[in-house]
Scaffold this motif. Structure first.
Motif, mmCIF file in Angstrom:
data_model
loop_
_atom_site.group_PDB
_atom_site.id
_atom_site.type_symbol
_atom_site.label_atom_id
_atom_site.label_comp_id
_atom_site.label_asym_id
_atom_site.label_seq_id
_atom_site.Cartn_x
_atom_site.Cartn_y
_atom_site.Cartn_z
ATOM 1 N N GLY A 142 38.215 33.947 60.104
ATOM 2 C CA GLY A 142 39.071 33.633 61.418
ATOM 3 C C GLY A 142 37.523 32.809 62.107
ATOM 4 N N GLN A 143 38.267 31.655 62.750
ATOM 5 C CA GLN A 143 36.892 31.211 63.837
ATOM 6 C C GLN A 143 37.922 30.733 65.001
ATOM 7 O OE1 GLN A 143 36.154 28.078 61.409
ATOM 8 N NE2 GLN A 143 38.630 26.149 61.420
ATOM 9 N N ALA A 144 37.134 30.481 65.856
ATOM 10 C CA ALA A 144 37.241 30.284 67.074
ATOM 11 C C ALA A 144 35.846 28.735 67.693
ATOM 12 C CB ALA A 144 37.201 30.831 68.666
ATOM 13 N N THR A 145 36.508 27.335 67.558
ATOM 14 C CA THR A 145 34.675 26.647 68.054
ATOM 15 C C THR A 145 35.605 25.612 69.462
ATOM 16 O OG1 THR A 145 35.838 25.298 65.805
ATOM 17 C CG2 THR A 145 34.301 26.646 66.000
ATOM 18 N N GLN A 168 42.664 32.460 58.294
ATOM 19 C CA GLN A 168 44.127 32.185 57.206
ATOM 20 C C GLN A 168 43.467 33.256 56.455
ATOM 21 O OE1 GLN A 168 42.637 28.168 55.767
ATOM 22 N NE2 GLN A 168 40.963 28.364 56.386
ATOM 23 N N ILE A 169 44.132 33.508 55.393
ATOM 24 C CA ILE A 169 44.034 34.550 53.895
ATOM 25 C C ILE A 169 43.675 33.023 52.693
ATOM 26 C CG2 ILE A 169 45.266 36.052 52.439
ATOM 27 C CD1 ILE A 169 46.917 36.890 55.058
ATOM 28 N N GLN A 170 42.662 33.356 52.279
ATOM 29 C CA GLN A 170 42.478 32.564 51.554
ATOM 30 C C GLN A 170 42.078 33.726 50.131
ATOM 31 O OE1 GLN A 170 38.714 31.131 52.925
ATOM 32 N NE2 GLN A 170 39.572 29.477 53.868
ATOM 33 N N THR A 352 43.648 28.192 43.903
ATOM 34 C CA THR A 352 42.708 28.102 44.914
ATOM 35 C C THR A 352 44.644 28.060 45.505
ATOM 36 O OG1 THR A 352 42.155 26.605 45.068
ATOM 37 C CG2 THR A 352 40.670 27.823 44.829
ATOM 38 N N ALA A 353 44.542 29.203 46.806
ATOM 39 C CA ALA A 353 45.848 29.419 47.923
ATOM 40 C C ALA A 353 45.317 29.942 49.522
ATOM 41 C CB ALA A 353 46.842 29.337 47.441
ATOM 42 N N SER A 354 45.875 28.891 50.411
ATOM 43 C CA SER A 354 45.225 29.755 51.392
ATOM 44 C C SER A 354 47.172 29.320 52.259
ATOM 45 C CB SER A 354 44.149 29.050 51.954
ATOM 46 O OG SER A 354 44.185 27.527 52.760
ATOM 47 N N MET A 355 46.787 30.681 53.497
ATOM 48 C CA MET A 355 47.788 30.347 54.656
ATOM 49 C C MET A 355 47.275 30.686 55.645
ATOM 50 S SD MET A 355 50.844 32.596 52.687
ATOM 51 C CE MET A 355 51.545 32.819 54.760
ATOM 52 N N GLY A 368 54.908 28.713 65.637
ATOM 53 C CA GLY A 368 55.729 27.829 64.640
ATOM 54 C C GLY A 368 54.627 26.534 64.530
ATOM 55 N N ALA A 369 54.282 26.084 65.359
ATOM 56 C CA ALA A 369 53.926 24.951 65.060
ATOM 57 C C ALA A 369 52.229 25.229 64.352
ATOM 58 C CB ALA A 369 54.060 23.787 65.857
ATOM 59 N N GLY A 370 51.730 25.839 64.846
ATOM 60 C CA GLY A 370 50.316 26.184 64.077
ATOM 61 C C GLY A 370 50.060 27.099 62.558
ATOM 62 N N ALA A 371 51.375 26.717 61.913
ATOM 63 C CA ALA A 371 50.945 27.436 60.362
ATOM 64 C C ALA A 371 50.946 26.418 59.721
ATOM 65 C CB ALA A 371 52.777 27.458 60.357
ATOM 66 N N ILE A 372 49.209 26.650 58.974
ATOM 67 C CA ILE A 372 48.774 25.352 57.610
ATOM 68 C C ILE A 372 48.685 26.414 56.213
ATOM 69 C CG2 ILE A 372 47.198 24.848 59.274
ATOM 70 C CD1 ILE A 372 45.163 26.693 58.574
ATOM 71 N N TRP A 373 48.836 25.975 55.211
ATOM 72 C CA TRP A 373 48.286 26.488 54.483
ATOM 73 C C TRP A 373 47.952 25.152 53.234
ATOM 74 C CZ3 TRP A 373 51.854 23.793 50.134
ATOM 75 C CH2 TRP A 373 52.591 23.787 50.314
ATOM 76 N N SER A 374 47.846 25.589 51.501
ATOM 77 C CA SER A 374 47.410 24.974 50.948
ATOM 78 C C SER A 374 47.470 25.163 50.046
ATOM 79 C CB SER A 374 46.035 24.461 51.220
ATOM 80 O OG SER A 374 44.737 25.450 51.507
#
Length: 512
Positions: A142-145, A168-170, A352-355, A368-374
């Motif tokens: 987690g990060q807050a910048t 996110q979970i990586q 590798t995967a993250s969400m 819901g607009a802040g969902a990210i994944w890769s």
């Protein structure tokens, strides 16, 4: 005609579909076969790690050991060929005091405890490596910048300040296609096994050292007592010689010779006392004590000589000696290292995967607009490393070859060790039998001379000479008694320990 063309087209499409399905099936079979071949290839990247075949001689020494030794002091040791080693062999000396010393040493030795802790550390390191390279890695971040962006001249002089919130979970996983991770774990597991066998060897060596030190201390104590009596007799002889010289019945040179003999004998006492002090100090340290807390000396006569001595056959010695088992484990580790060096030259596939959630504000980040994944994968095939990978493999092969030779030398040294101790026991028995017979004869002669002295038939100097001969013979007997007891301990130590009694010593987590 149109219908015929339409039917023909439909049949053609059907045939193409069948051909496509057949091709797909063949491709799937080919891929499966290739995957199986790759998995099998990982098993053949290095040597098997099996120890080389070693000769199994009919007997250990240049001559076959006898069934039993000669009887010395009424005891003939019998060699039980093919018997199993004795785990707690020191109890065969039938001395509660000796048993207590060994138990205390095994319980309190800092060296043994440190070796045990290092083995526990090696087990945990192996578990950590297995979890690291065989299982997926999952991390939560987690990060807050708060950031300030540079202004764009074309857009004006203003700058932009904004916040970023993300969580996110990586996960990351490397497929062990060619067995590099598995082989690395096997190599480390073999080295853990090696440490376990070395701990077993250290434990047995500590017990043997305690027994030997206790025997040596008892023998030195007896030698000092006997030597002190000899010094007393020599001083009395010197005093008599001095009186005879004063009366004119003995030449001055003869009186000086007697005095010189007494002084030379007295000069041997400090060396014996120093040996006893050093032995006591060493025994105390082996027990985990300070030298000033050395235990009292045992009575040499209280130690019973074990009459039944196991002699493991050479082929079984490879499984009972922990030093040979440690060399075997080192061999397996070196073989796995060759496999690792080979597998490093083949492709590596990682996934590798993250969400998670991210945004420029907490409400946006949590919506819901802040969902990210890769998700992504990477395939790496070494092409050119300046010959480093080939050199590493050649080095691993050379190390393996050296380990094979070291294993052979360990086995040969073990055979030599057993052969020497077997020969020592036979020769100790012969020497002790002769020295005991000499001591008995000297004792009988001294008793007869003392009886004649009491009757006034001989002078006291003759009686003293008879006792001196007996005490000198007794010194030799004490030395050979000590050697026989110590060499018996050495043979028990050389035989090793039954593998079943090790309580899974040497079993690493990599082996289940």
């Amino acid at each position: 005609m149109k219908n015929i063309r339409r039917d023909s087209g439909e049949r053609s499409q059907a045939l193409r579909a069948v051909a496509l399905r057949t091709s797909t099936a063949r491709t799937a079979v080919t891929v499966a076969a290739s995957a199986a071949a790759l998995a099998l290839a990982a098993c053949s990247f290095g040597p098997s790690g099996e120890p080389p075949a070693m000769p199994s001689p009919a007997h250990y020494g240049a001559e076959a050991q006898p069934v039993q030794t000669v009887a010395a002091q009424g005891v003939a040791q019998r060699f039980e060929t093919g018997a199993q080693p004795v785990p707690e062999w020191w109890r065969l000396y039938q001395s509660d005091a000796l048993d207590a010393l060994v138990d205390e040493g095994l319980r309190n030795s800092p060296t043994l405890a440190a070796t045990d802790k290092l083995l526990a550390s090696a087990h945990e390191q192996l578990r950590a490596q297995i979890g690291s390279n065989l299982l997926p890695q999952i991390d939560l971040g987690g990060q807050a910048t708060r950031q300030r962006a540079l202004a764009i001249p074309e857009a004006g002089p203003q700058t932009f300040l904004y916040n970023v919130f993300a969580g996110q979970i990586q996960t990351h996983y490397t497929f062990d296609i060619f067995g590099a991770a598995r082989l690395a774990n096997a190599a480390l597991g073999a080295r853990v096994d090696q440490q376990a066998y070395q701990l077993d060897a250290a434990r047995r060596a500590l017990a043997a050292n305690i027994v030997t030190a206790a025997i040596n201390a008892a023998a030195l104590h007896a030698q000092i007592d006997t030597t002190e009596r000899l010094v007393t007799l020599a001083n009395e002889q010197a005093q008599d010689a001095q009186r005879r010289y004063a009366l004119g019945s003995l030449a001055h040179a003869d009186a000086l010779n007697v005095q010189q003999s007494a002084l030379s004998l007295a000069a041997t006492l400090p060396g014996l006392r120093q040996q006893l002090a050093s032995t006591r100090h060493a025994l105390a340290v082996l027990l985990g004590r300070t030298p000033d807390a050395a235990p009292p000396d045992l009575d040499l006569a209280s130690l019973a000589l074990p009459e039944q001595v196991p002699v493991v056959v050479p082929s079984d010695l490879l499984r009972t000696r922990p030093d040979i088992q440690a060399a075997d484990a080192a061999l397996k580790g070196a073989a796995a290292d060759v496999g690792v060096a080979t597998a490093q030259m083949f492709p590596s596939l990682s996934l590798t995967a993250s969400m998670g959630q991210a945004g420029f504000s907490w409400p946006v980040a949590l919506s819901g607009a802040g969902a990210i994944w890769s998700i992504g994968g990477s395939l790496t095939q070494p092409i050119f490393h300046g010959g480093a990978l080939l050199a590493q493999r050649r080095a691993a092969v050379d190390t393996y070859d050296a380990t094979v030779l070291q294993y052979k030398q360990t086995v040969l040294s073990a055979f030599e060790n057993v052969a020497d101790t077997l020969a020592s026991l036979e020769h100790d028995a012969q020497a002790l039998d002769a020295s005991s017979a000499a001591a008995r004869a000297a004792r009988q002669a001294y008793d007869e001379t003392a009886a004649r002295y009491r009757l006034g038939a001989v002078p006291i100097s003759t009686a003293r000479s008879g006792e001196q001969q007996y005490q000198n013979a007794r010194l030799d007997e004490i030395r050979y008694m000590s050697a026989r007891l110590s060499d018996t301990a050495a043979l028990f130590q050389a035989m090793g320990q039954p593998p079943a009694s090790r309580a899974d010593a040497g079993k690493s987590p990599a082996k289940g």
